[in-house]
Design an enzyme around this catalytic site. Sequence first.
Site, PDB file in Angstrom:
ATOM      1  N   CYS A 101      93.446  25.250  75.622  1.00  0.00           N
ATOM      2  CA  CYS A 101      92.861  23.826  74.922  1.00  0.00           C
ATOM      3  C   CYS A 101      91.680  24.403  73.698  1.00  0.00           C
ATOM      4  O   CYS A 101      90.242  25.169  74.701  1.00  0.00           O
ATOM      5  CB  CYS A 101      91.904  23.256  76.572  1.00  0.00           C
ATOM      6  SG  CYS A 101      91.630  21.995  75.744  1.00  0.00           S
ATOM      7  N   GLU A 121      96.921  21.154  69.961  1.00  0.00           N
ATOM      8  CA  GLU A 121      97.038  22.764  69.637  1.00  0.00           C
ATOM      9  C   GLU A 121      97.414  23.869  68.386  1.00  0.00           C
ATOM     10  O   GLU A 121      98.462  22.272  67.413  1.00  0.00           O
ATOM     11  CB  GLU A 121      97.636  22.422  71.370  1.00  0.00           C
ATOM     12  CG  GLU A 121      98.511  24.269  71.645  1.00  0.00           C
ATOM     13  CD  GLU A 121      97.235  24.903  71.701  1.00  0.00           C
ATOM     14  OE1 GLU A 121      96.250  25.919  70.817  1.00  0.00           O
ATOM     15  OE2 GLU A 121      96.879  25.095  72.796  1.00  0.00           O
TER      16      GLU A 121
END
Length: 361
Positions: free
Chosen positions: A2, A140
């Site tokens: 992340c 992402e």
Amino acid sequence: MCGRTCLTLDPDQVLCACKYPKSNKLKDEEDIKQEYEKPEWRAEFNLGRRYQASYNIAPTDITPVIVSAAHFSEAKDQQYARTVMPMMWGMIPAWHKGDYRKHGLTTNNCRLEHLMDSKLYRGPFKRGQRCVVVCEGFYEWQTTKQAKASEREAYLVYVPQESEVKIYDKSTWSPANVKLLRMAGLFDVWQDESGDKMYSYSIITFESSQIMSWMHYRMPAILETEQQMNDWLDFKHVSDAQALAALRPATALQWHRVAKLVNNSRNKSEECNKPFELAAKPEKPKGMLAWLTGNKTRQQQNKSKSGEVEQLQETATKEAPKRNPTSPNALQSSAKRPRCELINIEQQESSDVQVKSEART
């Protein structure tokens, strides 16, 4: 993994979106009679830094984090209560001296596999400094396909919402009915030489399950249920082993592709979290920027034209027929002879004149 998140709520709105069951004895999560309570907002100094809502949050930014209220109070009514605190994304090593931004480590994520072996994370975990990072979603980049970093497709990942809620369109939801994505993390407290404190955190990640393995080989530990939230936050009554057991791969996630605008953390536009096909195209430059851009384009065009002219001249030279030395153009050709050849011709002419003079004598 992340590396970027999205949270566009103000502090009061964050508290509304982070309501939790008042009783620690959880009922069915679908039970509409269940009573909910707002957590308390605890504003720390954090060296003068404050949380700012953003469509594009990056490591070193300050974001809201949920912790157990028992970290700050021994009262029985606070043992299961929750507190929201602003903390910096990227844990600062407790042993670091000097500028907190220059410890030289990448600490925005903590690998679950190495948690207990880490000098940085083992201490906070054993002290029960477990937290939950909240956001509307995280960005992402697809790394399972070979491509340059700048060419990788980016996605916004979030938890499933009610049918009428579009996470990228705030006109379709409110803090009361949006479902925030909740990620397990660890936090620590760092002090500078003056004794001022900075709270900072890292997000726990593990190997991606099938739900995200097509996109990236790592994923954050997402807490989907209130029971998982309680088990992770309640360091007073839940052992380390039980807390780790609460970290399981998410079973339901949604995502959509976003524009490459999000690649630059300085871009905070509301276009960052919109689906790729709905994101507005960048505006054409105006003023001085437009002039500079146009000037650069003209220079490139002129350079291209110059190259074409040089290529045509070179081609014409190669294709031109050989000239006859006795032709009227011979003089023009002689001008291109090497200097040493011209000197030899002059010397020969001088010698011929001398021979003729001697013959007359």
